[in-house]
Design an enzyme around this catalytic site. Structure first.
Site, PDB file in Angstrom:
ATOM      1  N   ALA A 123       0.589  -1.232  -0.183  1.00 49.79           N
ATOM      2  CA  ALA A 123      -0.092  -0.138   0.058  1.00 49.79           C
ATOM      3  C   ALA A 123       0.923   1.200  -0.140  1.00 49.79           C
ATOM      4  O   ALA A 123       1.327   1.881   1.239  1.00 49.79           O
ATOM      5  CB  ALA A 123      -0.926  -0.025   1.239  1.00 49.79           C
ATOM      6  N   TYR A 127      -2.424   4.322  -2.257  1.00 48.95           N
ATOM      7  CA  TYR A 127      -3.105   2.940  -2.357  1.00 48.95           C
ATOM      8  C   TYR A 127      -3.486   2.483  -0.971  1.00 48.95           C
ATOM      9  O   TYR A 127      -3.833   1.396  -0.872  1.00 48.95           O
ATOM     10  CB  TYR A 127      -2.198   2.127  -3.028  1.00 48.95           C
ATOM     11  CG  TYR A 127      -2.380   1.839  -4.616  1.00 48.95           C
ATOM     12  CD1 TYR A 127      -2.386   3.064  -5.309  1.00 48.95           C
ATOM     13  CD2 TYR A 127      -2.897   0.824  -5.338  1.00 48.95           C
ATOM     14  CE1 TYR A 127      -2.662   2.733  -6.771  1.00 48.95           C
ATOM     15  CE2 TYR A 127      -3.190   0.914  -6.515  1.00 48.95           C
ATOM     16  CZ  TYR A 127      -2.987   1.903  -7.146  1.00 48.95           C
ATOM     17  OH  TYR A 127      -3.351   1.727  -8.722  1.00 48.95           O
ATOM     18  N   ASP A 212      -2.336  -8.273  -4.992  1.00 49.34           N
ATOM     19  CA  ASP A 212      -2.667  -6.782  -4.862  1.00 49.34           C
ATOM     20  C   ASP A 212      -3.582  -6.048  -3.956  1.00 49.34           C
ATOM     21  O   ASP A 212      -4.362  -6.999  -3.197  1.00 49.34           O
ATOM     22  CB  ASP A 212      -3.319  -6.380  -6.176  1.00 49.34           C
ATOM     23  CG  ASP A 212      -2.562  -6.253  -7.646  1.00 49.34           C
ATOM     24  OD1 ASP A 212      -1.437  -6.054  -7.620  1.00 49.34           O
ATOM     25  OD2 ASP A 212      -3.015  -5.626  -8.565  1.00 49.34           O
ATOM     26  N   VAL A 213      -3.355  -4.883  -3.522  1.00 46.82           N
ATOM     27  CA  VAL A 213      -4.011  -4.327  -2.456  1.00 46.82           C
ATOM     28  C   VAL A 213      -5.235  -3.856  -2.925  1.00 46.82           C
ATOM     29  O   VAL A 213      -6.476  -3.784  -2.127  1.00 46.82           O
ATOM     30  CB  VAL A 213      -3.462  -3.333  -1.589  1.00 46.82           C
ATOM     31  CG1 VAL A 213      -3.422  -1.863  -2.583  1.00 46.82           C
ATOM     32  CG2 VAL A 213      -3.915  -3.149  -0.310  1.00 46.82           C
ATOM     33  N   HIS A 234      -5.154 -15.235 -14.891  1.00 43.49           N
ATOM     34  CA  HIS A 234      -5.883 -14.191 -15.295  1.00 43.49           C
ATOM     35  C   HIS A 234      -7.453 -14.045 -15.778  1.00 43.49           C
ATOM     36  O   HIS A 234      -7.573 -14.793 -16.553  1.00 43.49           O
ATOM     37  CB  HIS A 234      -4.716 -13.137 -16.060  1.00 43.49           C
ATOM     38  CG  HIS A 234      -5.244 -11.853 -16.355  1.00 43.49           C
ATOM     39  ND1 HIS A 234      -6.212 -11.309 -16.759  1.00 43.49           N
ATOM     40  CD2 HIS A 234      -4.402 -10.701 -15.840  1.00 43.49           C
ATOM     41  CE1 HIS A 234      -6.491  -9.998 -16.693  1.00 43.49           C
ATOM     42  NE2 HIS A 234      -5.067  -9.546 -16.000  1.00 43.49           N
ATOM     43  N   THR A 246      -1.065 -11.537 -23.425  1.00 44.64           N
ATOM     44  CA  THR A 246      -0.420 -10.359 -23.787  1.00 44.64           C
ATOM     45  C   THR A 246       1.008 -10.618 -23.016  1.00 44.64           C
ATOM     46  O   THR A 246       1.323  -9.470 -22.250  1.00 44.64           O
ATOM     47  CB  THR A 246      -1.186  -9.085 -23.156  1.00 44.64           C
ATOM     48  OG1 THR A 246      -1.454  -9.565 -21.888  1.00 44.64           O
ATOM     49  CG2 THR A 246      -2.407  -8.842 -23.930  1.00 44.64           C
ATOM     50  N   GLU A 304       4.233  -8.513 -14.207  1.00 42.77           N
ATOM     51  CA  GLU A 304       3.293  -9.422 -14.627  1.00 42.77           C
ATOM     52  C   GLU A 304       3.920 -10.256 -15.670  1.00 42.77           C
ATOM     53  O   GLU A 304       3.694 -11.561 -16.012  1.00 42.77           O
ATOM     54  CB  GLU A 304       1.941  -9.049 -14.971  1.00 42.77           C
ATOM     55  CG  GLU A 304       0.843  -9.911 -15.486  1.00 42.77           C
ATOM     56  CD  GLU A 304      -0.504  -9.253 -15.611  1.00 42.77           C
ATOM     57  OE1 GLU A 304      -1.103  -9.375 -14.656  1.00 42.77           O
ATOM     58  OE2 GLU A 304      -0.845  -9.058 -16.759  1.00 42.77           O
TER      59      GLU A 304
HETATM   60  C1  4GW Z   1      -0.183   4.537 -11.765  1.00 46.20           C
HETATM   61  O1  4GW Z   1      -0.375   5.666 -11.324  1.00 46.20           O
HETATM   62  C2  4GW Z   1      -0.330   3.489 -10.577  1.00 46.20           C
HETATM   63  S1  4GW Z   1       0.179   3.821  -9.104  1.00 46.20           S
HETATM   64  C3  4GW Z   1      -0.246   2.037 -10.937  1.00 46.20           C
HETATM   65  C4  4GW Z   1       0.068   1.503  -9.796  1.00 46.20           C
HETATM   66  C5  4GW Z   1       0.316   2.301  -8.655  1.00 46.20           C
HETATM   67  C6  4GW Z   1       0.603   1.660  -7.371  1.00 46.20           C
HETATM   68  C7  4GW Z   1       0.387   0.439  -7.151  1.00 46.20           C
HETATM   69  C8  4GW Z   1       0.876   2.659  -6.044  1.00 46.20           C
HETATM   70  O2  4GW Z   1       0.693   3.698  -6.406  1.00 46.20           O
HETATM   71  N1  4GW Z   1       0.677   2.117  -4.945  1.00 46.20           N
HETATM   72  C9  4GW Z   1       0.745   0.394  -4.849  1.00 46.20           C
HETATM   73  O3  4GW Z   1       0.739   0.234  -3.560  1.00 46.20           O
HETATM   74  N2  4GW Z   1       0.752  -0.154  -5.718  1.00 46.20           N
HETATM   75  C10 4GW Z   1       0.714  -1.542  -5.560  1.00 46.20           C
HETATM   76  O4  4GW Z   1       0.811  -2.374  -6.841  1.00 46.20           O
HETATM   77  C11 4GW Z   1      -0.608  -2.046  -4.747  1.00 46.20           C
HETATM   78  O5  4GW Z   1      -0.267  -3.094  -4.166  1.00 46.20           O
HETATM   79  C12 4GW Z   1      -1.287  -2.440  -6.281  1.00 46.20           C
HETATM   80  O6  4GW Z   1      -2.412  -3.426  -5.996  1.00 46.20           O
HETATM   81  C13 4GW Z   1      -0.460  -3.184  -7.096  1.00 46.20           C
HETATM   82  C14 4GW Z   1      -0.409  -3.137  -8.569  1.00 46.20           C
HETATM   83  O7  4GW Z   1      -0.812  -2.050  -8.722  1.00 46.20           O
HETATM   84  P1  4GW Z   1      -2.475  -2.001  -9.537  1.00 46.20           P
HETATM   85  O8  4GW Z   1      -3.341  -2.601  -8.539  1.00 46.20           O
HETATM   86  O9  4GW Z   1      -2.801  -0.576  -9.937  1.00 46.20           O
HETATM   87  O10 4GW Z   1      -2.340  -2.636 -10.950  1.00 46.20           O
HETATM   88  P2  4GW Z   1      -3.672  -3.146 -11.726  1.00 46.20           P
HETATM   89  O11 4GW Z   1      -4.310  -2.034 -12.251  1.00 46.20           O
HETATM   90  O12 4GW Z   1      -2.894  -3.963 -13.034  1.00 46.20           O
HETATM   91  O13 4GW Z   1      -4.327  -4.238 -10.880  1.00 46.20           O
HETATM   92 MN    MN Z   2      -4.623  -4.449  -8.938  1.00 47.61          MN
END
Ligand code: 4GW
Ligand code: MN
Length: 354
Positions: A123, A127, A212-213, A234, A246, A304
């Protein structure tokens, strides 16, 4: 005279030789006997330990064995529980779908071993808004009845709420630096999990689950997911062809997978295993990310992409169906009967950064 003298000398020599041979034979027989005896002794100790009625530790084990009696439906060799989905990979790793496992049997096995599970989550920056729901829903659905440590990596420790946890569960906040680029936030997870596996996790837990959080638990997630090394399908690609995956396709990247290779498309936000295996996985992915950095290339889907490459050449021993990492954008396909862990919609403009 000379003849008889020599003959006497020869006789004495024979006598000596005979004595030496006898002594050697004696030594040999003695050592052989001692060796045999010590083997028997250790074997006897083993069986004595097992048979001794004074050995309370062993008796406790016996009691446990007796308590194992459990009634449940017999598995039907000619009636597989699911015929609509793949339940086993070609390398004989189970794919975990609803209806394919008996959680009571599994819970018994894992309780007997007193298994401890670490759930890692990051986090960083904004986040932290996700962590309360994440932890509260985990208390309801994640490994209920087992020993759980939540490991929250954050650069904003003061924003991590102190929620009430059930017995046997612990929250550990790990202070880590934030990163300038968001891509580094997600990719650096490999490095940090790798470092903490060696320094902390190995001493505190048996298995790690790394997720993921921006998610909430919505239904049971239990020990059925645990195995030496596991990943999750996925939700966007479980019906897709190799060409549609991808994967990183540029050969300059360490994550590259050509279009004629690949088993599944694994989600970056869900992997785990015994601490040693997670240590190896995160070490490999972190190194690959660093090599790419030196070569001025970044894999298309960051960590990933590297995880997918790792799992292609280090086959997971268990695979979780998309029930375990669902997103509502993907609707409700018939194969997915339960949505156990779901993405929380996020306002990207609000939450994300450059
Ligand atoms: C773009 O601005 C960002 S910030 C993309 C990810 C960010 C981010 C991700 C962050 O600012 N802080 C953070 O703790 N994370 C961690 O990485 C968090 O645990 C998150 O669940 C994980 C993966 O990023 P995501 O969930 O945004 O990725 P997707 O959209 O592919 O699930
Ligand atoms: Mn995520």
């Amino acid at each position: 005279m000379v003849f008889t003298d020599n003959w006497r000398k020869f006789g004495r020599m024979k006598c000596w030789l005979f004595t030496i041979c006898l002594a050697l034979l004696f030594i040999f027989l003695f050592s052989w006997h001692a060796l045999r005896n010590s083997e028997c002794h250790s074997r006897a100790m083993f069986s004595c330990k097992a048979l001794s009625t004074n050995n309370t530790e062993y008796l406790d084990q016996c009691k446990e064995v007796k308590l194992q009696r459990k009634l449940y439906n017999k598995p039907e060799t000619l009636k597989p529980p699911r015929t609509d989905v793949l339940m086993m990979t070609p390398w004989l790793a189970p794919i975990v779908w609803d209806g394919t496992f008996n959680i009571d049997i599994l819970n018994d096995q894992f309780h007997q071993r007193g298994v401890r599970i670490g759930l890692t989550v990051f986090a960083i920056k904004k986040y932290t808004v996700f962590i309360k729901t994440f932890l509260e829903t985990a208390e309801k659905f994640f490994m209920v009845g087992h020993k759980v440590n939540y490991y929250v990596f954050t650069d904003r420790a003061s924003e991590i709420p102190n929620i009430t946890l059930s017995e046997g569960r612990r929250l550990v906040v790990l202070d880590v630096p934030g990163c300038k680029r968001w891509q580094d936030v997600t990719m650096r997870r490999m490095e940090m999990i790798h470092n903490y596996s060696r320094e902390l996790f190995i001493n505190e837990v048996d298995y790690l689950v790394c997720v993921d959080v921006d998610m909430r638990f919505n239904d049971h997630v239990g020990v059925e997911i645990l195995s030496d090394v596991f990943g999750a399908l996925h939700p966007g690609f479980f019906g897709a062809s190799r060409q549609e995956f991808t994967y990183e396709r540029r050969s300059r990247s360490q994550a590259c997978i050509p279009t004629d290779e690949g088993d599944f498309y694994y989600a970056g936000g869900y992997f785990g295993g015994i601490v040693e295996e997670v240590y190896k996985l995160t070490c490999h992915c972190h190194q690959a990310i660093m090599i790419d950095k030196e070569n001025n290339i970044e894999a298309i889907w960051h960590d990933e992409s590297h995880l997918n490459k790792y799992f292609l050449y280090h086959k997971p021993t268990r695979i979780l169906s998309p029930e375990y990492i669902w997103m509502d954008d993907y609707g409700s396909p018939a194969a997915v009967k339960r949505k156990r862990f779901i993405g929380v919609p996020k306002d990207n403009a609000q939450i994300r950064f450059k």
